[in-house]
Write a protein that holds these residues in place. Structure first.
Motif, PDB file in Angstrom:
ATOM      1  N   ASP A 170       0.836  -1.196   0.000  1.00  0.00           N
ATOM      2  CA  ASP A 170       0.000   0.000   0.000  1.00  0.00           C
ATOM      3  C   ASP A 170       0.880   1.259   0.000  1.00  0.00           C
ATOM      4  OD1 ASP A 170      -2.587   1.008   0.123  1.00  0.00           O
ATOM      5  OD2 ASP A 170      -2.257   1.587   2.224  1.00  0.00           O
ATOM      6  N   GLU A 171       1.849   1.272   0.905  1.00  0.00           N
ATOM      7  CA  GLU A 171       2.742   2.444   0.990  1.00  0.00           C
ATOM      8  C   GLU A 171       3.571   2.596  -0.289  1.00  0.00           C
ATOM      9  OE1 GLU A 171       5.446   2.697   4.433  1.00  0.00           O
ATOM     10  OE2 GLU A 171       6.774   3.840   3.116  1.00  0.00           O
ATOM     11  N   LEU A 172       4.121   1.498  -0.772  1.00  0.00           N
ATOM     12  CA  LEU A 172       4.951   1.583  -1.975  1.00  0.00           C
ATOM     13  C   LEU A 172       4.129   2.049  -3.168  1.00  0.00           C
ATOM     14  CD1 LEU A 172       7.201  -1.627  -1.824  1.00  0.00           C
ATOM     15  CD2 LEU A 172       7.697   0.654  -0.986  1.00  0.00           C
ATOM     16  N   GLY A 173       2.941   1.497  -3.293  1.00  0.00           N
ATOM     17  CA  GLY A 173       2.082   1.873  -4.420  1.00  0.00           C
ATOM     18  C   GLY A 173       1.833   3.372  -4.422  1.00  0.00           C
ATOM     19  N   LYS A 174       1.529   3.911  -3.245  1.00  0.00           N
ATOM     20  CA  LYS A 174       1.262   5.363  -3.151  1.00  0.00           C
ATOM     21  C   LYS A 174       2.520   6.146  -3.507  1.00  0.00           C
ATOM     22  CE  LYS A 174      -2.460   5.230   0.187  1.00  0.00           C
ATOM     23  NZ  LYS A 174      -2.599   4.738   1.532  1.00  0.00           N
ATOM     24  N   SER A 175       3.664   5.745  -2.929  1.00  0.00           N
ATOM     25  CA  SER A 175       4.912   6.492  -3.144  1.00  0.00           C
ATOM     26  C   SER A 175       5.340   6.469  -4.603  1.00  0.00           C
ATOM     27  CB  SER A 175       6.051   5.905  -2.307  1.00  0.00           C
ATOM     28  OG  SER A 175       5.688   5.877  -0.963  1.00  0.00           O
ATOM     29  N   PHE A 176       5.176   5.331  -5.251  1.00  0.00           N
ATOM     30  CA  PHE A 176       5.695   5.196  -6.614  1.00  0.00           C
ATOM     31  C   PHE A 176       4.733   5.720  -7.680  1.00  0.00           C
ATOM     32  CE2 PHE A 176       8.192   1.303  -4.923  1.00  0.00           C
ATOM     33  CZ  PHE A 176       9.195   2.138  -4.465  1.00  0.00           C
ATOM     34  N   SER A 177       3.489   6.001  -7.271  1.00  0.00           N
ATOM     35  CA  SER A 177       2.555   6.461  -8.311  1.00  0.00           C
ATOM     36  C   SER A 177       2.231   7.950  -8.206  1.00  0.00           C
ATOM     37  CB  SER A 177       1.284   5.610  -8.301  1.00  0.00           C
ATOM     38  OG  SER A 177       0.732   5.609  -7.018  1.00  0.00           O
ATOM     39  N   VAL A 178       2.795   8.651  -7.220  1.00  0.00           N
ATOM     40  CA  VAL A 178       2.545  10.099  -7.098  1.00  0.00           C
ATOM     41  C   VAL A 178       2.947  10.783  -8.401  1.00  0.00           C
ATOM     42  CG1 VAL A 178       3.268  12.221  -5.935  1.00  0.00           C
ATOM     43  CG2 VAL A 178       2.875  10.141  -4.599  1.00  0.00           C
ATOM     44  N   ASP A 179       4.139  10.438  -8.880  1.00  0.00           N
ATOM     45  CA  ASP A 179       4.617  11.007 -10.134  1.00  0.00           C
ATOM     46  C   ASP A 179       5.251   9.851 -10.907  1.00  0.00           C
ATOM     47  OD1 ASP A 179       5.937  12.186 -12.179  1.00  0.00           O
ATOM     48  OD2 ASP A 179       7.197  13.497 -10.947  1.00  0.00           O
ATOM     49  N   ARG A 180       4.559   9.410 -11.922  1.00  0.00           N
ATOM     50  CA  ARG A 180       5.029   8.234 -12.668  1.00  0.00           C
ATOM     51  C   ARG A 180       6.319   8.510 -13.457  1.00  0.00           C
ATOM     52  NH1 ARG A 180       2.952   2.875 -12.355  1.00  0.00           N
ATOM     53  NH2 ARG A 180       0.979   3.010 -11.297  1.00  0.00           N
ATOM     54  N   ASP A 181       6.667   9.815 -13.555  1.00  0.00           N
ATOM     55  CA  ASP A 181       7.926  10.143 -14.244  1.00  0.00           C
ATOM     56  C   ASP A 181       9.102  10.169 -13.265  1.00  0.00           C
ATOM     57  OD1 ASP A 181       6.800  10.350 -16.736  1.00  0.00           O
ATOM     58  OD2 ASP A 181       6.194  12.445 -16.387  1.00  0.00           O
ATOM     59  N   ALA A 182       8.801  10.165 -11.976  1.00  0.00           N
ATOM     60  CA  ALA A 182       9.890  10.159 -10.980  1.00  0.00           C
ATOM     61  C   ALA A 182      10.444   8.742 -10.897  1.00  0.00           C
ATOM     62  CB  ALA A 182       9.344  10.593  -9.624  1.00  0.00           C
ATOM     63  N   ARG A 183      11.762   8.614 -10.999  1.00  0.00           N
ATOM     64  CA  ARG A 183      12.339   7.271 -10.996  1.00  0.00           C
ATOM     65  C   ARG A 183      12.941   6.943  -9.618  1.00  0.00           C
ATOM     66  NH1 ARG A 183      15.438   6.481 -16.631  1.00  0.00           N
ATOM     67  NH2 ARG A 183      16.978   7.819 -15.676  1.00  0.00           N
ATOM     68  N   PHE A 184      12.868   5.677  -9.283  1.00  0.00           N
ATOM     69  CA  PHE A 184      13.371   5.218  -7.989  1.00  0.00           C
ATOM     70  C   PHE A 184      14.339   4.058  -8.202  1.00  0.00           C
ATOM     71  CE2 PHE A 184       9.282   7.101  -7.218  1.00  0.00           C
ATOM     72  CZ  PHE A 184       9.403   7.742  -5.996  1.00  0.00           C
ATOM     73  N   ARG A 185      15.488   4.137  -7.527  1.00  0.00           N
ATOM     74  CA  ARG A 185      16.413   2.998  -7.493  1.00  0.00           C
ATOM     75  C   ARG A 185      16.338   2.466  -6.073  1.00  0.00           C
ATOM     76  NH1 ARG A 185      21.967   2.081  -6.752  1.00  0.00           N
ATOM     77  NH2 ARG A 185      22.229   4.198  -5.989  1.00  0.00           N
ATOM     78  N   VAL A 186      15.793   1.286  -5.939  1.00  0.00           N
ATOM     79  CA  VAL A 186      15.506   0.773  -4.597  1.00  0.00           C
ATOM     80  C   VAL A 186      16.166  -0.583  -4.382  1.00  0.00           C
ATOM     81  CG1 VAL A 186      13.281   1.968  -4.467  1.00  0.00           C
ATOM     82  CG2 VAL A 186      13.360  -0.361  -5.344  1.00  0.00           C
ATOM     83  N   GLY A 187      16.302  -0.960  -3.119  1.00  0.00           N
ATOM     84  CA  GLY A 187      16.849  -2.272  -2.807  1.00  0.00           C
ATOM     85  C   GLY A 187      16.403  -2.712  -1.426  1.00  0.00           C
ATOM     86  N   THR A 188      16.517  -4.008  -1.176  1.00  0.00           N
ATOM     87  CA  THR A 188      16.094  -4.541   0.120  1.00  0.00           C
ATOM     88  C   THR A 188      17.276  -5.017   0.966  1.00  0.00           C
ATOM     89  OG1 THR A 188      15.722  -6.619  -1.045  1.00  0.00           O
ATOM     90  CG2 THR A 188      13.785  -5.271  -0.585  1.00  0.00           C
ATOM     91  N   GLY A 189      18.481  -4.976   0.398  1.00  0.00           N
ATOM     92  CA  GLY A 189      19.628  -5.582   1.084  1.00  0.00           C
ATOM     93  C   GLY A 189      20.400  -4.638   1.980  1.00  0.00           C
ATOM     94  N   GLU A 190      19.710  -3.914   2.842  1.00  0.00           N
ATOM     95  CA  GLU A 190      20.422  -2.986   3.732  1.00  0.00           C
ATOM     96  C   GLU A 190      20.376  -3.469   5.185  1.00  0.00           C
ATOM     97  OE1 GLU A 190      21.951  -0.460   2.346  1.00  0.00           O
ATOM     98  OE2 GLU A 190      22.727   0.510   4.159  1.00  0.00           O
ATOM     99  N   TYR A 191      19.209  -3.861   5.635  1.00  0.00           N
ATOM    100  CA  TYR A 191      19.068  -4.335   7.015  1.00  0.00           C
ATOM    101  C   TYR A 191      18.954  -5.852   7.082  1.00  0.00           C
ATOM    102  CZ  TYR A 191      18.222   0.579   7.867  1.00  0.00           C
ATOM    103  OH  TYR A 191      18.352   1.935   7.918  1.00  0.00           O
ATOM    104  N   THR A 192      19.072  -6.471   5.938  1.00  0.00           N
ATOM    105  CA  THR A 192      19.033  -7.926   5.831  1.00  0.00           C
ATOM    106  C   THR A 192      19.651  -8.286   4.480  1.00  0.00           C
ATOM    107  OG1 THR A 192      17.576  -9.856   5.804  1.00  0.00           O
ATOM    108  CG2 THR A 192      16.686  -7.878   4.801  1.00  0.00           C
TER     109      THR A 192
END
Ligand code: SF4
Length: 366
Positions: A122-144
């Motif tokens: 839910d949170e990711l969907g909201k964050s990533f769809s506010v501006d579909r032209d805004a790009r995100f480089r994301v990862g999960t390997g920081e705390y695990t």
């Protein structure tokens, strides 16, 4: 009901599953308990988590996470940070690397997984769809480790599936194990970056426990490259030991037995650095470890780092070797100064248009 799985060796130490009372019916809980039905389960109230009852074995805690799932990487303003965003899926790791920073971050070794995936999506969907032209480089390997628990949770596979609807997001899956079970749900191979940490064979053999071999990591990277993915590699932390030149030369040369430079989106290099209080923790957990007695100074960010000439000597060596194999602007430093960039690479992040922007382009293949 999920089918029971063959538990990979790095998860064989899990002896107990704890589940938050509010997460008993969560799909993730059903999946995990179905895949490893032989592990006893205890339902807990988070405020009464039985810390004192934890034994030597590992515990897996399926928890309702109440914080923000999308975070900024905890870089500092003193050094060049790569500007990547963290998707927080859980904490701790079942493997054991002597240099692991998580030993200092968390006060216990409980493997925590955020079971309220609906809230995360839910949170990711909201964050990533506010501006579909805004790009995100994301990862999960920081705390695990991104994939360490994948065999029992299937978390990354869910995330990969979810992000298939967000072409403005590029996900890096960084790991020291081999798990490619997420591959079949990928919509766009150019939006997923499988990533492995590499090190000198000596470091892999003496300082990393429960992890895959370097050969296995590179074989997996090749499978991904052959399937059309770009991969990321990370030399972090570089460590000094007798014979480090030969060791790092060996692993650098080995990379190109499996990959071509154009298969690599980016490759980070970082020297061993640590908060002062990590040292006694490493001494206690890994009494054989000697590199912690090398010559360190306190940096601007209050972390101990190797004396600059020693760091730069190692950086120059590995960068030269990588360049001989055709690596170029996809190499970068994790948390180093402008001076060190200039001395080693001959240019600075500013010359690349800023490190964050540069890596965004590398990730999205611009
Ligand atoms: S694999 Fe990564 S997260 Fe796990 S112990 Fe090693 S350094 Fe830490």
């Amino acid at each position: 009901m999920e089918n029971k799985i063959q538990v990979p060796s790095h998860l064989a130490g899990i002896e107990k599953i704890y589940v938050d009372r509010s997460m008993v019916e969560a799909p993730l809980t059903e999946r995990v308990t179905g895949r490893i039905p032989h592990i006893p389960v205890e339902v807990v109230d988070p405020e009464n988590f039985p810390h004192e009852a934890l034994g030597e074995g590992q515990s897996l805690y399926l928890k309702e996470y109440k914080g923000k799932f999308l975070k900024f990487c905890p870089g500092t303003r003193y050094y060049h940070c790569c500007g990547y965003r963290i998707i927080h899926i859980g904490e701790n790791c079942p493997m054991a690397c002597s240099y692991c920073i998580l030993q200092a971050y968390f006060h216990d070794k409980v493997l925590k997984v955020w079971a309220n995936q609906e809230d995360l999506f839910d949170e990711l969907g909201k964050s990533f769809s506010v501006d579909r032209d805004a790009r995100f480089r994301v990862g999960t390997g920081e705390y695990t480790d991104s994939l360490a628990l994948e065999a029992v949770t299937g978390y990354s596979r869910d995330l990969v599936k979810f992000l298939g609807d967000y072409p403005n997001v590029c996900l890096e899956l960084k790991s020291k194990v081999i798990d490619l079970s997420w591959m079949d749900v990928v919509k766009r191979t150019d939006r997923i970056l499988p990533a492995w940490s590499l090190n000198a064979p000596f470091v892999n053999e003496h300082e990393e426990f429960g992890v895959s071999t370097l050969k296995e990591r590179l074989e997996a990277a090749k499978i991904c490259a052959d399937a059309g993915f770009k991969v990321c590699l990370h030399f972090d932390p570089m460590i000094r030991f007798d014979g480090w030149r030969e060791g790092y030369a060996e692993i650098v040369d080995m990379i190109f037995d499996y990959l071509k430079p154009e298969n690599i989106a980016y490759l980070s290099i970082g020297s061993f650095r640590h908060m002062p209080h990590l040292k006694p923790i490493i001494e206690r957990n890994f009494p054989e470890t000697t590199y912690i007695y090398d010559e360190f100074i306190i940096g601007n960010d209050n972390k101990m780092r190797l004396l600059r000439p020693l760091r730069v000597r190692q950086f120059k060596f590995i960068v030269d070797r990588l360049r001989k194999h055709g690596m170029d602007k996809q190499m970068y430093f994790c948390m180093e100064s402008t001076e060190n960039w200039q001395d080693v690479f001959g240019y600075t992040p500013k010359d690349l248009g800023g490190l964050g922007k540069h890596l965004m382009k590398q990730a999205f293949g611009d």
